[in-house]
Design a protein around this motif. Sequence first.
Motif, short mmCIF file in Angstrom:
data_model
loop_
_atom_site.label_atom_id
_atom_site.label_comp_id
_atom_site.label_asym_id
_atom_site.label_seq_id
_atom_site.Cartn_x
_atom_site.Cartn_y
_atom_site.Cartn_z
N LYS A 1 0.85 -1.19 0.00
CA LYS A 1 0.00 0.00 0.00
C LYS A 1 0.89 1.24 0.00
CE LYS A 1 -4.09 1.59 2.51
NZ LYS A 1 -4.95 1.29 3.66
N LYS A 2 0.48 2.25 -0.79
CA LYS A 2 1.21 3.51 -0.76
C LYS A 2 0.25 4.65 -0.48
CE LYS A 2 1.62 4.17 -5.77
NZ LYS A 2 2.60 4.41 -6.85
N ALA A 3 0.80 5.71 0.08
CA ALA A 3 0.00 6.87 0.47
C ALA A 3 0.59 8.13 -0.14
CB ALA A 3 -0.04 7.00 1.98
N TYR A 4 -0.28 8.94 -0.76
CA TYR A 4 0.10 10.25 -1.27
C TYR A 4 -0.27 11.28 -0.21
CZ TYR A 4 0.66 8.16 -5.89
OH TYR A 4 1.08 7.39 -6.95
N ILE A 5 0.73 11.99 0.31
CA ILE A 5 0.53 12.95 1.39
C ILE A 5 0.63 14.36 0.81
CG2 ILE A 5 1.32 13.69 3.67
CD1 ILE A 5 0.56 10.76 3.60
N SER A 6 -0.44 15.15 0.93
CA SER A 6 -0.41 16.56 0.52
C SER A 6 -0.18 17.41 1.76
CB SER A 6 -1.73 16.97 -0.13
OG SER A 6 -1.94 16.24 -1.31
N LEU A 7 0.78 18.30 1.68
CA LEU A 7 1.10 19.16 2.82
C LEU A 7 0.50 20.54 2.63
CD1 LEU A 7 4.87 18.30 3.34
CD2 LEU A 7 2.89 17.31 4.47
N GLU A 8 0.30 21.22 3.74
CA GLU A 8 -0.19 22.60 3.71
C GLU A 8 0.87 23.49 3.04
OE1 GLU A 8 -3.09 23.79 4.67
OE2 GLU A 8 -3.90 22.05 5.72
N ALA A 9 0.45 24.65 2.58
CA ALA A 9 1.36 25.59 1.93
C ALA A 9 2.46 26.02 2.90
CB ALA A 9 0.60 26.80 1.43
N GLY A 10 3.69 26.03 2.42
CA GLY A 10 4.81 26.45 3.26
C GLY A 10 5.46 25.32 4.03
N GLN A 11 4.87 24.14 4.01
CA GLN A 11 5.41 23.00 4.75
C GLN A 11 6.31 22.18 3.81
OE1 GLN A 11 4.52 22.03 8.15
NE2 GLN A 11 3.81 24.14 8.15
N ASP A 12 7.32 21.51 4.37
CA ASP A 12 8.21 20.68 3.57
C ASP A 12 8.77 19.57 4.45
OD1 ASP A 12 9.51 19.87 1.25
OD2 ASP A 12 11.30 21.06 1.72
N ILE A 13 9.03 18.43 3.84
CA ILE A 13 9.64 17.30 4.54
C ILE A 13 11.08 17.18 4.07
CG2 ILE A 13 9.65 14.80 4.81
CD1 ILE A 13 6.66 14.82 4.64
N ASP A 14 12.01 17.17 5.03
CA ASP A 14 13.41 16.97 4.72
C ASP A 14 13.80 15.61 5.30
OD1 ASP A 14 16.01 17.28 3.95
OD2 ASP A 14 16.55 18.61 5.62
N PHE A 15 14.00 14.64 4.42
CA PHE A 15 14.28 13.29 4.87
C PHE A 15 15.65 13.15 5.52
CE2 PHE A 15 11.11 12.51 1.49
CZ PHE A 15 10.17 11.87 2.27
#
Length: 98
Positions: free
Chosen positions: A80-94
């Motif tokens: 299973k995979k999930a597409y995650i939409s973030l709010e404006a201005g948010q970012d994920i740094d792995f």
Amino acid sequence: MNQERIFKVLLGPHVSEKATVLADSKNQFVFKVDTTATKLEIKKAVEQLFNVKVKSVSTLNVKGKTKRTMRGLGKRNDWKKAYISLEAGQDIDFASAE
């Protein structure tokens, strides 16, 4: 949600060309998740793990391919995979994830 369930829900990021284009253009990220995980669990896990605000979650069940092997037919596991939409201005740094 306890810490143990968070790490069981999110199995890792799904890296592909499509996932990279989505991250750059639409601020969406793709994760490989547990097959029993719900959208609410996925949302809470991403928010707690990466300290971001999630706008929406879309999930997709991927059927495992049937492959021919030396011993006959074999089947890869479903996932299973999930597409995650973030709010404006948010970012994920792995790289700096805790």
